[in-house]
Design a protein around this motif. Structure first.
Motif, mmCIF file in Angstrom:
data_model
loop_
_atom_site.group_PDB
_atom_site.id
_atom_site.type_symbol
_atom_site.label_atom_id
_atom_site.label_comp_id
_atom_site.label_asym_id
_atom_site.label_seq_id
_atom_site.Cartn_x
_atom_site.Cartn_y
_atom_site.Cartn_z
ATOM 1 N N ASP A 188 -8.977 -17.387 -24.347
ATOM 2 C CA ASP A 188 -10.175 -16.890 -24.394
ATOM 3 C C ASP A 188 -10.932 -17.613 -25.258
ATOM 4 O O ASP A 188 -9.877 -19.145 -26.223
ATOM 5 N N ILE B 184 -16.580 -17.491 -30.007
ATOM 6 C CA ILE B 184 -17.813 -16.436 -30.155
ATOM 7 C C ILE B 184 -17.776 -15.471 -31.549
ATOM 8 O O ILE B 184 -18.741 -14.735 -31.328
ATOM 9 N N SER C 251 -14.324 -14.681 -16.541
ATOM 10 C CA SER C 251 -15.113 -14.880 -18.333
ATOM 11 C C SER C 251 -15.180 -15.304 -18.925
ATOM 12 O O SER C 251 -15.660 -16.338 -19.794
ATOM 13 N N THR C 252 -13.445 -15.868 -18.976
ATOM 14 C CA THR C 252 -13.451 -17.616 -19.917
ATOM 15 C C THR C 252 -14.024 -18.152 -18.967
ATOM 16 O O THR C 252 -14.245 -19.294 -20.081
ATOM 17 N N ASP D 240 -17.682 -18.910 -20.243
ATOM 18 C CA ASP D 240 -17.264 -19.228 -21.546
ATOM 19 C C ASP D 240 -17.652 -21.004 -21.762
ATOM 20 O O ASP D 240 -18.144 -21.263 -22.421
ATOM 21 N N ARG E 15 -20.658 -22.385 -23.222
ATOM 22 C CA ARG E 15 -20.307 -23.022 -24.655
ATOM 23 C C ARG E 15 -19.382 -24.211 -24.684
ATOM 24 O O ARG E 15 -20.311 -24.460 -25.851
ATOM 25 N N TYR F 287 -14.000 -8.030 -27.367
ATOM 26 C CA TYR F 287 -13.996 -9.385 -25.788
ATOM 27 C C TYR F 287 -12.186 -9.325 -25.606
ATOM 28 O O TYR F 287 -11.859 -9.226 -26.846
ATOM 29 N N SER G 41 -17.326 -8.951 -21.898
ATOM 30 C CA SER G 41 -16.213 -10.366 -20.890
ATOM 31 C C SER G 41 -15.270 -10.189 -20.323
ATOM 32 O O SER G 41 -15.938 -9.698 -18.780
#
Length: 200
Positions: A6, A11, A45-46, A49, A53, A173, A196
């Motif tokens: 993660d 975050i 979700s990861t 991200d 990001r 999260y 998340s």
């Protein structure tokens, strides 16, 4: 090949200790991701991200969800009653299992169970199992209906899930959220945050 569980450290840095923040910075995770041939993540979700990001190309990311051991089953086991006696568990309880860090949102769970008990007059208890220590604001909310078990050995966890009325996982999260999967495999419903990876 790199595995990223993660991006909580990026975050929500406010939930990390100074030592943890330093450790993650020293690893240079963005550079590691950019240099990897492929990246394994446990959830969509990861993956998202990493794209948003760190700017990692989606074709480089491979989602491989975690599995769950055979010990997490809805079938009753003789050890269940032993575990119930060992921890002096109530008949009906909400279970939380996980590290006791601020990201897990325990104070919100304690308040929610308290409100539920007052409004329904249901004698539902809360059982908290995990390593770490509770912060002062959380400790101040403890009462007779809250049972703090501390760290629980791995061989006791399947029984705790089976004995629970429901498992609560109100985390802010998660890259995956093992307790959700373990609880469902044990036949116990879960109340979880809708954020998340947890809806997955």
């Amino acid at each position: 090949i790199l595995t990223i569980h993660d991006l909580a450290f990026d975050i929500f840095p406010e939930f990390s200790t100074r030592k943890s923040r330093w450790w993650h910075q020293s690893l240079r995770p963005r550079a590691l991701c950019e240099g990897a041939t492929g990246i394994i993540v446990p959830s969509q979700s990861t993956a998202q991200d990493l794209e948003e990001r760190f700017g990692i190309a989606r074709e480089k990311i491979h989602v491989i969800p975690h599995g769950v051991g055979e010990e997490f089953s809805s079938e009753k086991n003789p050890i269940d009653e032993e575990v119930k006696r060992l921890y002096d568990l109530p008949e009906r309880f909400v279970l939380f299992i996980g590290d006791l860090d601020p990201r897990k949102n325990l104070l919100a769970l304690i308040k929610a169970v308290d409100v539920y008990r007052r409004e329904t007059e249901d004698n539902l208890h809360l059982v908290i199992a995990g390593k770490g220590s509770l912060n002062d604001s959380t400790t101040q909310r403890l009462n007779d209906s809250i049972h703090f078990l501390g760290y629980v050995p791995a061989n006791h966890r399947p029984s705790l899930y089976r004995l629970a009325t429901t498992t609560a996982f109100p985390s802010v999260y998660e890259g995956f959220g093992f307790p959700i999967l373990e609880s469902m495999a044990s036949g116990t419903p879960v109340i979880a945050s809708h954020t998340s990876s947890m809806p997955e």
